[in-house]
Design a protein around this motif. Structure first.
Motif, short mmCIF file in Angstrom:
data_model
loop_
_atom_site.label_atom_id
_atom_site.label_comp_id
_atom_site.label_asym_id
_atom_site.label_seq_id
_atom_site.Cartn_x
_atom_site.Cartn_y
_atom_site.Cartn_z
N GLU A 68 0.82 -1.21 0.00
CA GLU A 68 0.00 0.00 0.00
C GLU A 68 0.86 1.26 0.00
N ILE A 69 2.03 1.20 0.64
CA ILE A 69 2.93 2.36 0.63
C ILE A 69 3.39 2.64 -0.81
N VAL A 70 3.77 1.58 -1.50
CA VAL A 70 4.25 1.74 -2.88
C VAL A 70 3.11 2.21 -3.79
N MET A 71 1.90 1.65 -3.58
CA MET A 71 0.75 2.06 -4.38
C MET A 71 0.39 3.53 -4.09
N TYR A 72 0.48 3.91 -2.83
CA TYR A 72 0.18 5.29 -2.44
C TYR A 72 1.15 6.24 -3.13
N ALA A 73 2.44 5.89 -3.07
CA ALA A 73 3.46 6.74 -3.72
C ALA A 73 3.20 6.80 -5.22
N TYR A 74 2.78 5.67 -5.81
CA TYR A 74 2.54 5.65 -7.25
C TYR A 74 1.35 6.54 -7.62
N PHE A 75 0.23 6.36 -6.92
CA PHE A 75 -0.97 7.13 -7.29
C PHE A 75 -0.85 8.60 -6.92
N LYS A 76 -0.06 8.92 -5.88
CA LYS A 76 0.16 10.33 -5.52
C LYS A 76 1.32 10.93 -6.30
N LYS A 77 1.97 10.10 -7.10
CA LYS A 77 3.14 10.53 -7.89
C LYS A 77 4.22 11.17 -7.01
N LEU A 78 4.51 10.54 -5.88
CA LEU A 78 5.54 11.08 -4.99
C LEU A 78 6.92 10.75 -5.56
N ASP A 79 7.83 11.65 -5.24
CA ASP A 79 9.18 11.59 -5.79
C ASP A 79 10.07 10.82 -4.82
N TYR A 80 10.43 9.58 -5.16
CA TYR A 80 11.32 8.83 -4.27
C TYR A 80 12.43 8.14 -5.04
N PHE A 81 13.42 7.67 -4.28
CA PHE A 81 14.63 7.13 -4.87
C PHE A 81 14.64 5.63 -4.61
N SER A 82 14.95 4.84 -5.61
CA SER A 82 14.90 3.39 -5.40
C SER A 82 16.07 2.69 -6.06
N THR A 83 17.19 2.72 -5.39
CA THR A 83 18.33 1.94 -5.84
C THR A 83 18.84 1.16 -4.65
N GLU A 84 19.23 -0.05 -4.92
CA GLU A 84 19.79 -0.91 -3.88
C GLU A 84 21.13 -0.32 -3.42
N CYS A 85 21.42 -0.43 -2.14
CA CYS A 85 22.73 -0.01 -1.65
C CYS A 85 23.81 -0.78 -2.41
N ILE A 86 24.87 -0.08 -2.83
CA ILE A 86 25.90 -0.75 -3.64
C ILE A 86 26.73 -1.73 -2.84
N TYR A 87 26.71 -1.61 -1.50
CA TYR A 87 27.49 -2.56 -0.69
C TYR A 87 26.60 -3.68 -0.21
N SER A 88 26.45 -4.69 -1.04
CA SER A 88 25.62 -5.88 -0.78
C SER A 88 24.60 -5.70 0.34
N PRO A 89 23.34 -5.95 0.03
CA PRO A 89 22.31 -5.81 1.06
C PRO A 89 22.49 -6.82 2.18
N ASP A 90 21.83 -6.56 3.29
CA ASP A 90 21.87 -7.43 4.46
C ASP A 90 21.34 -8.81 4.07
N ALA A 91 22.24 -9.78 3.96
CA ALA A 91 21.87 -11.09 3.42
C ALA A 91 20.85 -11.81 4.29
N TYR A 92 21.03 -11.70 5.60
CA TYR A 92 20.13 -12.42 6.51
C TYR A 92 18.71 -11.89 6.39
N ARG A 93 18.58 -10.56 6.37
CA ARG A 93 17.27 -9.96 6.20
C ARG A 93 16.69 -10.35 4.83
N GLY A 94 17.56 -10.44 3.84
CA GLY A 94 17.12 -10.84 2.49
C GLY A 94 16.40 -12.18 2.50
#
Lengths: 110, 353
Positions: free
Chosen positions: B215-241
């Motif tokens: 719903e957060i992503v859908m809200y941002a999409y329908f409200k056309k909010l400006d956000y940044f979406s790139t994975e951190c370049i230093y390998s993501p937290d594997a355990y959380r993954g």
């Protein structure tokens, strides 16, 4: 039959980081055959077909981040003409001419 | 065939809610999304009128939507809050520098003062420099420990009472699963709390505790909010993954799984006997920040970096090797002493022009 009847014009948008897998380009215009054959049976092109088509033709890297089993990876949202694909039959939705399909990844950090 | 909204029974439905399975239209979606966050805030009595509240802002989807919704609710329901954006610059070239540009745009769009505090300023190390020293295996440990303390210190500089973060229901369910798998009873007991507060630290809350990521992503999409979406370049937290992939699979099979896991985490009770064995909170003797040992985790990690034995904060063996070399030299670079907020802000902040 004219060309326009055999092919559908489809607009595809990627967001939420998915565009990085598709040449870092958010918007793509495609021509998709209106009818496809699956297990030698003809049927109209649906979203499942589009997903495979994108993987085979436009995806540049790490296909496991886009697809899992026979569909998009869990956590990727799909909108069909700005409507949640869960309301439109998901992968079974039959593509129409001039449809706009949006794929958004929710998987990137906040 | 177009489906009709289950709430207003008039407009065409555009979204299936994962929490309830309801099919709703765009206007009703905005309304229920915002109202549920408002209800979470009021039922938990998170704020008092006049509170100074910092929104931990990374430029990503969650914190961008949080800033927008906090501003909307503050105006709609007269919370009487002074809102600030607080960003931490970890010093990751090509990642955080880009996302901070998004935060700077948010500052203009939402008309909120912004404070950026960098690891370099606070610890004398950027993440780029840390990764060059420790490699890509344990760098998330440094980043996580340093970010938590940096947020509190940035908040103290802004003299705020409260930090809100964009952690959503999916994040919390993931954390519950991770704490169960690791057997971390202490964290399992507190990870579902909506608001936490140490002895002398600033309150921290998660207004999106019950809000689904979808719903957060859908809200941002329908409200056309400006956000940044790139994975951190230093390998993501594997355990959380791993926890995340598992949870997304569960959600696909049964969307209520996320909220169910949070409720299980909330219902989990840690027995008094177990609580008694847990370490008491104290203050770090070197930097004054809250700690469960004589030295806080950030000071321990920083000492390892400064003495060229970065792994001493990670493994027991490396820690013993460091101790064998004797006490920390007096010239060691340390974190400035932590002063909890009192009185006026100690920094000048950028105010949108």
């Amino acid at each position: 039959m004219s060309n326009s009847e055999n092919f559908l014009a489809i607009r595809v948008e990627f967001g939420g980081g998915l565009e990085l897998l598709f040449s870092n380009q958010r918007s793509h215009k495609l021509k998709i055959p209106a009818n496809i054959s699956k297990n030698s049976v003809g049927k109209p092109a649906d979203i499942d077909y589009l997903i495979h088509h994108l993987r085979d033709n436009l995806l540049k890297e790490r296909k496991e981040l886009f697809m899992e089993k026979d569909t998009v990876r869990p956590g990727i949202l799909v909108l069909i003409n700005d409507t949640d694909w869960e309301l439109e039959g998901e992968g079974d939705y039959i593509l129409q001419n001039n449809d706009e399909i949006v794929f958004i990844s929710t998987l990137h950090g906040g | 065939m177009p489906k009709t909204c289950a709430l207003c029974k008039k407009s065409r439905a555009i979204l299936k809610r994962p929490k309830t399975g309801q099919q709703i239209c765009k206007e009703c979606f905005f309304y229920v999304f915002e109202t549920e966050v408002h209800n979470t805030i009021t039922e938990s009595k998170l704020f008092q009128p006049g509170d100074r509240v910092a929104i931990g802002a990374s430029g990503g989807k969650d914190s961008t939507v949080l800033a927008y919704v906090m501003k909307t609710l503050n105006e709609r329901y007269n919370y009487g809050l002074n809102l600030f954006l607080l960003s931490i610059d970890e010093g990751i070239t090509g990642y955080r520098d880009d996302s901070l540009e998004t935060v700077k745009r948010n500052q203009e769009q939402y008309d909120m003062p912004l404070k950026i505090l960098s690891y370099d300023e606070l610890y004398g190390w950027t993440m780029d420099a840390i990764v060059a020293e420790v490699g890509r295996k344990n760098n998330c440990t440094f980043c996580g420990v340093f970010r938590r303390q940096a947020l509190d210190r940035g908040a103290a500089m802004l003299n705020v009472d409260h930090i809100v973060t964009g952690h959503n229901a999916d994040d919390i369910a993931e954390t519950v699963l991770m704490n169960i798998m690791r057997g971390d009873i202490a964290r399992l007991g507190r990870c579902t709390l909506i608001c936490t507060q140490g002895e002398d630290t600033i309150r921290r809350s998660k207004p999106f505790k019950y809000t689904y990521e979808k719903e957060i992503v859908m809200y941002a999409y329908f409200k056309k909010l400006d956000y940044f979406s790139t994975e951190c370049i230093y390998s993501p937290d594997a355990y959380r993954g791993h926890a995340r992939t598992f949870l997304k699979g569960l959600e696909a099979a049964r969307p209520s799984a996320i909220i169910d896991i949070i409720h299980s985490g909330e219902a989990f009770e840690v027995s008094e006997e177990v609580k008694a064995t847990q370490k008491l909170q104290q203050t770090c003797k070197r930097c004054g920040y809250m700690s469960s040992n004589e030295l806080c985790k950030a000071c321990t990690l920083l000492e390892g970096l400064e003495r060229g034995m970065a792994s001493s904060g990670i493994t027991e063996r490396a820690r013993k090797r460091l101790e064998a070399e004797g006490p920390a030299p007096d010239s060691l670079r340390t974190i400035p002493f932590f002063k909890p907020p009192s009185g006026n802000p100690t920094v000048t902040i950028e105010v949108p022009s």
